[in-house]
Write a protein that holds these residues in place. Structure first.
Motif, mmCIF file in Angstrom:
data_model
loop_
_atom_site.group_PDB
_atom_site.id
_atom_site.type_symbol
_atom_site.label_atom_id
_atom_site.label_comp_id
_atom_site.label_asym_id
_atom_site.label_seq_id
_atom_site.Cartn_x
_atom_site.Cartn_y
_atom_site.Cartn_z
ATOM 1 N N VAL A 166 -80.130 -15.700 -72.421
ATOM 2 C CA VAL A 166 -80.212 -14.351 -71.864
ATOM 3 C C VAL A 166 -81.657 -13.878 -71.805
ATOM 4 O O VAL A 166 -82.103 -13.288 -70.809
ATOM 5 C CB VAL A 166 -79.353 -13.384 -72.711
ATOM 6 N N LEU A 167 -82.419 -14.139 -72.863
ATOM 7 C CA LEU A 167 -83.818 -13.725 -72.894
ATOM 8 C C LEU A 167 -84.623 -14.424 -71.809
ATOM 9 O O LEU A 167 -85.479 -13.810 -71.146
ATOM 10 C CB LEU A 167 -84.410 -14.021 -74.266
ATOM 11 N N ALA A 168 -84.353 -15.709 -71.588
ATOM 12 C CA ALA A 168 -85.065 -16.440 -70.540
ATOM 13 C C ALA A 168 -84.750 -15.887 -69.158
ATOM 14 O O ALA A 168 -85.648 -15.760 -68.299
ATOM 15 C CB ALA A 168 -84.708 -17.927 -70.618
ATOM 16 N N VAL A 169 -83.495 -15.551 -68.897
ATOM 17 C CA VAL A 169 -83.117 -14.982 -67.595
ATOM 18 C C VAL A 169 -83.810 -13.633 -67.377
ATOM 19 O O VAL A 169 -84.326 -13.355 -66.284
ATOM 20 C CB VAL A 169 -81.587 -14.834 -67.513
ATOM 21 N N LEU A 170 -83.848 -12.791 -68.408
ATOM 22 C CA LEU A 170 -84.496 -11.482 -68.278
ATOM 23 C C LEU A 170 -85.999 -11.631 -68.051
ATOM 24 O O LEU A 170 -86.605 -10.886 -67.258
ATOM 25 C CB LEU A 170 -84.228 -10.644 -69.526
ATOM 26 N N LEU A 171 -86.610 -12.571 -68.742
ATOM 27 C CA LEU A 171 -88.042 -12.815 -68.532
ATOM 28 C C LEU A 171 -88.321 -13.294 -67.110
ATOM 29 O O LEU A 171 -89.302 -12.868 -66.467
ATOM 30 C CB LEU A 171 -88.543 -13.844 -69.540
ATOM 31 N N ALA A 172 -87.451 -14.183 -66.597
ATOM 32 C CA ALA A 172 -87.634 -14.678 -65.230
ATOM 33 C C ALA A 172 -87.485 -13.550 -64.216
ATOM 34 O O ALA A 172 -88.262 -13.438 -63.257
ATOM 35 C CB ALA A 172 -86.635 -15.802 -64.949
ATOM 36 N N LEU A 173 -86.488 -12.691 -64.414
ATOM 37 C CA LEU A 173 -86.306 -11.567 -63.495
ATOM 38 C C LEU A 173 -87.453 -10.566 -63.597
ATOM 39 O O LEU A 173 -87.857 -9.956 -62.597
ATOM 40 C CB LEU A 173 -84.971 -10.871 -63.805
ATOM 41 N N TRP A 174 -88.014 -10.404 -64.787
ATOM 42 C CA TRP A 174 -89.166 -9.506 -64.947
ATOM 43 C C TRP A 174 -90.402 -10.074 -64.250
ATOM 44 O O TRP A 174 -91.165 -9.343 -63.623
ATOM 45 C CB TRP A 174 -89.440 -9.304 -66.438
ATOM 46 N N TRP A 175 -90.554 -11.392 -64.329
ATOM 47 C CA TRP A 175 -91.756 -12.020 -63.769
ATOM 48 C C TRP A 175 -91.690 -12.112 -62.253
ATOM 49 O O TRP A 175 -92.673 -11.849 -61.570
ATOM 50 C CB TRP A 175 -91.922 -13.408 -64.393
ATOM 51 N N TRP A 176 -90.519 -12.445 -61.701
ATOM 52 C CA TRP A 176 -90.429 -12.684 -60.265
ATOM 53 C C TRP A 176 -89.765 -11.544 -59.488
ATOM 54 O O TRP A 176 -90.045 -11.386 -58.306
ATOM 55 C CB TRP A 176 -89.656 -13.975 -59.999
ATOM 56 N N ALA A 177 -88.892 -10.774 -60.136
ATOM 57 C CA ALA A 177 -88.157 -9.734 -59.403
ATOM 58 C C ALA A 177 -88.553 -8.323 -59.800
ATOM 59 O O ALA A 177 -87.974 -7.364 -59.282
ATOM 60 C CB ALA A 177 -86.654 -9.924 -59.598
ATOM 61 N N GLY A 178 -89.511 -8.156 -60.686
ATOM 62 C CA GLY A 178 -89.970 -6.816 -61.055
ATOM 63 C C GLY A 178 -89.012 -6.040 -61.931
ATOM 64 O O GLY A 178 -89.019 -4.806 -61.914
ATOM 65 N N LEU A 179 -88.183 -6.745 -62.722
ATOM 66 C CA LEU A 179 -87.264 -6.067 -63.630
ATOM 67 C C LEU A 179 -88.065 -5.321 -64.696
ATOM 68 O O LEU A 179 -89.095 -5.819 -65.159
ATOM 69 C CB LEU A 179 -86.333 -7.090 -64.292
ATOM 70 N N PRO A 180 -87.662 -4.121 -65.089
ATOM 71 C CA PRO A 180 -88.404 -3.372 -66.119
ATOM 72 C C PRO A 180 -88.600 -4.209 -67.387
ATOM 73 O O PRO A 180 -87.711 -4.945 -67.819
ATOM 74 C CB PRO A 180 -87.514 -2.144 -66.383
ATOM 75 N N LEU A 198 -87.788 -6.948 -73.643
ATOM 76 C CA LEU A 198 -88.275 -6.520 -74.956
ATOM 77 C C LEU A 198 -87.109 -6.132 -75.868
ATOM 78 O O LEU A 198 -87.094 -6.439 -77.065
ATOM 79 C CB LEU A 198 -89.235 -5.339 -74.796
ATOM 80 N N THR A 199 -86.101 -5.461 -75.288
ATOM 81 C CA THR A 199 -84.919 -5.104 -76.070
ATOM 82 C C THR A 199 -84.175 -6.345 -76.539
ATOM 83 O O THR A 199 -83.720 -6.427 -77.694
ATOM 84 C CB THR A 199 -83.982 -4.214 -75.236
ATOM 85 N N ALA A 200 -84.053 -7.336 -75.641
ATOM 86 C CA ALA A 200 -83.384 -8.585 -76.023
ATOM 87 C C ALA A 200 -84.135 -9.293 -77.142
ATOM 88 O O ALA A 200 -83.532 -9.870 -78.052
ATOM 89 C CB ALA A 200 -83.251 -9.490 -74.811
ATOM 90 N N ALA A 201 -85.488 -9.248 -77.111
ATOM 91 C CA ALA A 201 -86.273 -9.887 -78.165
ATOM 92 C C ALA A 201 -86.111 -9.159 -79.496
ATOM 93 O O ALA A 201 -86.034 -9.785 -80.561
ATOM 94 C CB ALA A 201 -87.748 -9.943 -77.756
ATOM 95 N N PRO A 244 -82.878 -10.388 -84.648
ATOM 96 C CA PRO A 244 -82.350 -10.314 -86.024
ATOM 97 C C PRO A 244 -80.857 -9.977 -86.072
ATOM 98 O O PRO A 244 -80.133 -10.473 -86.948
ATOM 99 C CB PRO A 244 -83.194 -9.213 -86.674
ATOM 100 N N LEU A 245 -80.393 -9.128 -85.136
ATOM 101 C CA LEU A 245 -78.967 -8.817 -85.109
ATOM 102 C C LEU A 245 -78.144 -10.057 -84.779
ATOM 103 O O LEU A 245 -77.029 -10.224 -85.285
ATOM 104 C CB LEU A 245 -78.685 -7.711 -84.092
ATOM 105 N N THR A 246 -78.689 -10.928 -83.933
ATOM 106 C CA THR A 246 -77.997 -12.176 -83.622
ATOM 107 C C THR A 246 -77.847 -13.038 -84.866
ATOM 108 O O THR A 246 -76.798 -13.649 -85.097
ATOM 109 C CB THR A 246 -78.758 -12.941 -82.535
ATOM 110 N N ALA A 247 -78.890 -13.062 -85.689
ATOM 111 C CA ALA A 247 -78.808 -13.831 -86.930
ATOM 112 C C ALA A 247 -77.756 -13.248 -87.872
ATOM 113 O O ALA A 247 -76.981 -13.990 -88.498
ATOM 114 C CB ALA A 247 -80.175 -13.859 -87.609
ATOM 115 N N LEU A 248 -77.722 -11.918 -87.978
ATOM 116 C CA LEU A 248 -76.720 -11.281 -88.831
ATOM 117 C C LEU A 248 -75.312 -11.567 -88.326
ATOM 118 O O LEU A 248 -74.386 -11.799 -89.117
ATOM 119 C CB LEU A 248 -76.965 -9.769 -88.887
#
Length: 554
Positions: free
Chosen positions: A424-438, A443-446, A450-454
């Motif tokens: 999910v983080l990789a997809v959001l980064l790709a959309l931010w880099w190429w499609a101008g996603l906020p 940053l929220t996914a990153a 810690p919540l994922t670990a919990l």
């Protein structure tokens, strides 16, 4: 005696008072379309109002036709319902196939002293043609019919039904008690196992059932706006609210939306909890049945045959678990499970303290052969029967210690959790880099790593299994932790599945197949040797041919 048999075999009609209910139900069902026609007619000079009036008249006629075209009869061997005007249809169910008889009374039913009876045969939820629905009978006839079908009593004329002592019954509501016995016979006795307590209402906000209310209201408003071609942007209160909301900063807007949603969902969930589970009562009858009654505005009575009970399920959704709450459901043949434990007929205890759920589970579980008996069930106090169950001496499957699943299952939990999160983080980064996603999206996914670990750690802590007192016990889940105690005598087969990654980790998923409940309960990510041991010990002799063959091949 001949007159009784002839009366029983004759085709009977539903209560004439349903002529008030069905037209009203049809009008309510078509309300969005009718309101849309009315609004459209008003905006177009009143030409569409006649269409709206004609629609109401049509709905009334369709509702009244049901009474004239529906009849039913109870024979010693079958339950039959005949309905239809142009296409005549007769649904026949053998009486020995009847598994449940649900008696429900909505507000209008209760005002008129009626009840809706639904006869279940244990078929799947998708095959609705295998179920009989009688809407509506008198409350006394519905109660008599439930007792007659489930207790396999001979058909008899309608007899007056009296409410069970101490049970709150509203005027006109269906009475959840057996038909008055003939003179000289012994009345059916019942033991109260649990009753609704006011303190349980605190669990209402944590059920999150109010989200369904939000969706229903949103859908109704959307359909009404669509049918009536209404522009909400021109409505004064909506304009003022939107202007006030737009003047806020982004963070304040998000906080306001979250706060309003939380408050609304909490209030709606609490109200729904009270309406759905008010006057809840669980009793055991001497005929070998468990009887559940609940509901304030809409009352519902469900009967479960104990001889079909194969186990119980204690479910703890995350929010409910945070306040030490849980639900209790029956694992039994013939009850619907597709609608969930709250709406389906398998519910034994609504969201309540986990200690109470465990105590009631100890009371209703069938005792395994050869095990010491628990303390006898005595009539419970109005609070609950938890104190009775806590004194039982038998180790209960719902409280037995579970075997952990080892480090390989732990690694698999973290690998799967971080793998999905990284994708999910990789997809959001790709959309931010190429499609101008906020940028706040990735940053929220990153930040949520810690919540994922919990979550992964909690999922591993939830894993466990045991084989005790003739029951297979399995527990899994984090967002909704579930613990199932399944009677080994109810297991009809075992499935062992191993994915590519499970084979590399020497793990397997063991599934106990059964005719009850969800038809299959898993012990996920368990060591292969342990899975074979569980299956062999749960049903001795069933796997012997396969194990011997595997030994020769090796």
């Amino acid at each position: 005696m001949i007159d009784v048999i002839e009366t029983t075999l004759a085709w009977r009609r539903l209560s004439p008072r349903m002529l008030v209910i069905h037209p009203f139900q049809e009008v309510v069902r078509a309300a969005p379309a009718l309101l849309g026609l009315l609004v459209a007619g008003t905006s177009s000079g009143g030409q569409g109002q006649w269409w709206s009036i004609g629609g109401v008249g049509l709905m009334v006629v369709l509702g009244m036709l049901r009474w004239f075209t529906t009849t039913y009869r109870i024979t010693p061997e079958h339950v039959q319902v005949r309905r239809g005007l142009l296409t005549r249809k007769v649904v026949t169910v053998p009486r020995d196939r009847v598994r449940t008889v649900d008696v429900t009374s909505h507000v209008l039913h209760r005002v008129l002293g009626l009840a809706r009876v639904e006869v279940g045969t244990g078929t799947s939820e998708r095959r609705r043609e295998g179920r009989l629905k009688l809407d509506a009978l008198t409350a006394a006839e519905a109660a008599r019919l439930r007792v007659e079908l489930l207790h396999r009593s001979p058909a008899a004329p309608v007899a007056p039904v009296t409410p069970s002592e101490g049970a709150p019954v509203a005027e006109g509501a269906p009475v959840a008690s057996p038909v008055a016995p003939p003179a000289g016979s012994t009345p059916a006795a019942e033991t109260e196992l649990a009753r609704m307590r006011p303190a349980w209402v605190r669990f209402g906000p944590f059920t999150m059932s109010g989200l369904v209310t939000v969706g229903v209201i949103a859908g109704f408003v959307s359909r009404l706006v669509s049918e009536g071609n209404v522009d909400l942007g021109r409505v004064g209160p909506v304009q003022e609210t939107w202007r006030w909301f737009s003047a806020m900063s982004l963070l304040l807007e998000i906080a306001t939306v979250v706060l309003v949603l939380v408050v609304f969902v909490s209030v709606a969930s609490t109200l729904g909890y009270v309406l759905a589970f008010g006057n809840f009562r669980l009793t055991r009858h001497t005929e070998g049945t468990l009887h559940v009654t609940r509901g304030l505005l809409t009352t519902r009575a469900t009967t479960i045959e104990e001889r079909r009970l194969r186990g119980v399920e204690v479910s703890e959704p995350l929010l409910l678990r945070a306040v030490r709450g849980a639900r209790l459901s029956a694992v039994t043949t013939g009850l619907r499970t597709a609608q969930g434990s709250q709406r389906g007929g398998s519910m034994l205890l609504p969201p309540a303290p986990r200690a109470d759920a465990v105590s009631v589970a100890r009371l209703v579980l069938p005792r395994a052969a050869g095990t010491p008996s628990a303390a006898p069930a005595t009539p419970a106090s109005p609070a609950t029967s938890a104190s009775v169950a806590s004194s039982a001496v038998e180790a209960s499957p719902v409280t037995a210690d579970l075997t952990a699943h080892g480090p390989a299952a732990l690694r698999r939990r973290f690998t799967r959790a971080y793998g999905v999160h990284a994708l999910v983080l990789a997809v959001l980064l790709a959309l931010w880099w190429w499609a101008g996603l906020p940028s706040w999206t990735w940053l929220t996914a990153a930040v949520l790593l810690p919540l994922t670990a919990l979550l992964a750690a909690d999922r591993y802590r939830s894993l466990g299994h045991a084989l005790t007192s003739g029951y297979l016990v399995t527990r899994w889940g984090s967002l909704s932790r579930r613990r199932v105690a399944l009677e080994c005598d109810g297991v009809i087969g075992w499935n062992i599945e191993r994915s590519f990654f499970q084979r590399r980790a020497r793990l397997a998923t063991l599934t106990a197949t059964t005719a009850a409940g969800k038809q299959g309960y898993q012990v996920p990510d368990v060591d292969l040797a342990e899975a074979l041991r569980l299956a062999a010990a749960g049903t001795p002799g069933l796997l012997d041919p396969f194990l011997v063959k595997a030994h020769h091949v090796s």
